[in-house]
Design an enzyme around this catalytic site. Structure first.
Site, mmCIF file in Angstrom:
data_model
loop_
_atom_site.group_PDB
_atom_site.id
_atom_site.type_symbol
_atom_site.label_atom_id
_atom_site.label_comp_id
_atom_site.label_asym_id
_atom_site.label_seq_id
_atom_site.Cartn_x
_atom_site.Cartn_y
_atom_site.Cartn_z
ATOM 1 N N LYS A 1 0.825 -0.813 -0.163
ATOM 2 C CA LYS A 1 0.288 -0.263 -0.150
ATOM 3 C C LYS A 1 1.044 1.063 -0.109
ATOM 4 C CE LYS A 1 -0.340 -0.016 5.269
ATOM 5 N NZ LYS A 1 -1.364 0.255 6.237
ATOM 6 N N ARG B 1 -9.457 -0.333 16.119
ATOM 7 C CA ARG B 1 -9.422 0.583 15.142
ATOM 8 C C ARG B 1 -11.030 0.168 13.744
ATOM 9 N NH1 ARG B 1 -4.343 1.126 12.028
ATOM 10 N NH2 ARG B 1 -4.225 -0.151 11.933
ATOM 11 N N TYR C 1 16.470 29.540 8.337
ATOM 12 C CA TYR C 1 15.901 30.586 9.032
ATOM 13 C C TYR C 1 15.754 30.424 10.740
ATOM 14 C CZ TYR C 1 12.896 30.250 4.528
ATOM 15 O OH TYR C 1 12.686 30.312 3.080
ATOM 16 N N MET D 1 12.347 24.627 2.613
ATOM 17 C CA MET D 1 10.779 23.865 1.662
ATOM 18 C C MET D 1 12.423 22.495 1.287
ATOM 19 S SD MET D 1 8.140 25.176 -0.996
ATOM 20 C CE MET D 1 7.263 25.636 1.299
#
Length: 358
Positions: free
Chosen positions: A34, A129, A251, A299
């Protein structure tokens, strides 16, 4: 072209599948592919795991893709059908469906299927679940035994703590108390229980993360399990900066140099799937040396210390995880798990995949 890429080694997939077979020699193997093969590419992975007895996916389109590429093994939809039309397609294309609630059973029974369907009846043994309540499961199963629209029934559950000290007994007992009343196949073992608990190696095992070379057990290195990394995330240095004492990089000035330093800028960031929260000190590999990241991941870029690697220069290869840097080490530093990092690469859709067919 941006130098970032993923390299997927199909030989390592075959090796890891062989390890599963050694651990559970009497069980059929339902390889979990998956999430686009855990970020490695669905068909790439299926080709490397072609000796599996079956494949488990999440979405109908993944199952169809496998069939259309010629895979004839059992294909299991792990959350079953969401709409009635999916059941008809599953029956026609010989997909197995997980059934985990009455709504799904009712959808199947309302259809007049031309082909009987194989189902995996999921029992909620404590993870809470998906799955039928164990107090109701036995009576529901009794009503299904003679239904002609079911070709076969496999009982399944999923373990919540197979990789933790609590283990699996608290769930396995609940499962066995129901399963002993029926002559159905059984499927309970995920990667962690394949490694830790031989008693869970029933008719089917469902390996996932261990097939991709990451450890299913927190704190245990994948090398101790003799499994090999399948994915290598590689990029290159695109700039070099020389920092003086107290200079910052990136940053927020989250990192300041304590001494003069040589910093390399690497073409990879959180938009590519690298964890934004990986802190200063996350390992990387460049020019035959292990070193560490510094500053906040951007990013599109991150920064590494090459002060003591004079041969590092623009265009030097950088391994962010793979052969020399286990993905689990990066994940641990970032406060997450290897599963997330591998899948995040696929989710970004920015990183090209190169296949080694070896």
């Amino acid at each position: 072209m941006r130098p970032l890429k993923v390299i997927v080694d199909q030989a390592s997939l075959r090796h890891n599948l062989a390890i599963v077979k050694q651990l559970a020699p009497k069980s059929k193997i339902m390889s979990v592919v998956k999430a686009n093969g855990y970020g490695h590419g669905l068909i790439n992975v299926a080709q490397g795991l072609s000796e599996s007895d079956g494949f488990a996916v999440l979405a109908l389109n993944e199952a169809i893709d496998l069939r259309e590429h010629g895979f004839e093994q059992d294909i299991l939809l792990l959350e079953g059908a969401f709409e009635s039309y999916e059941i008809s397609i599953a029956a026609k294309m010989r997909f197995n469906l997980v059934v985990h609630n009455l709504h799904q059973l009712q959808m199947i029974e309302k259809l007049k299927l031309n082909h009987p369907i194989d189902i995996h009846f999921k029992i909620n043994t404590g993870m809470n679940r998906l799955g039928f309540n164990p107090n109701e499961a036995k009576e529901i199963l009794k009503t299904l035994q003679n239904k002609t629209h079911f070709k076969s029934i496999t009982l399944m559950t999923h373990f919540a703590t197979a990789d933790e000290p609590k283990g699996v007994d608290w769930q396995l007992t609940v499962f066995n108390d129901i399963a002993k009343h029926f002559n159905f196949s059984h499927s309970v073992a995920n990667s962690a229980s394949i490694v830790n608990f031989k008693k869970t190696h029933l008719d089917w095992v469902r390996p996932g993360i261990m097939l991709y070379g990451a450890s299913p057990i927190m704190g245990q290195k994948s090398s101790l399990l003799n499994i090999k990394p399948v994915m290598q995330l590689k990029s290159k240095i695109i700039a070099i900066q020389n920092l003086s004492k107290n200079d910052s990089v990136g940053y927020g000035e989250t990192f300041k140099a304590k001494n003069d330093m040589r910093i390399a800028v690497v073409a990879c960031g959180y938009a590519d799937g690298y964890p934004r929260h990986a802190p200063t000190g996350t390992p990387v590999y460049v020019e035959g040396e292990k070193t560490l990241t510094v500053g906040r991941v951007s990013m599109d870029m991150l920064y590494i210390d090459v002060t003591n690697i004079p041969q590092a220069s623009i265009s030097s290869d950088v391994e962010l995880w793979g052969e020399h840097i286990p993905v689990d080490e990066v994940a641990e530093k970032a406060g997450t798990v290897g599963y997330e990092l591998l899948c995040a690469i696929s989710a970004s859709k920015r990183v090209p995949i190169e296949i080694i067919h070896g």
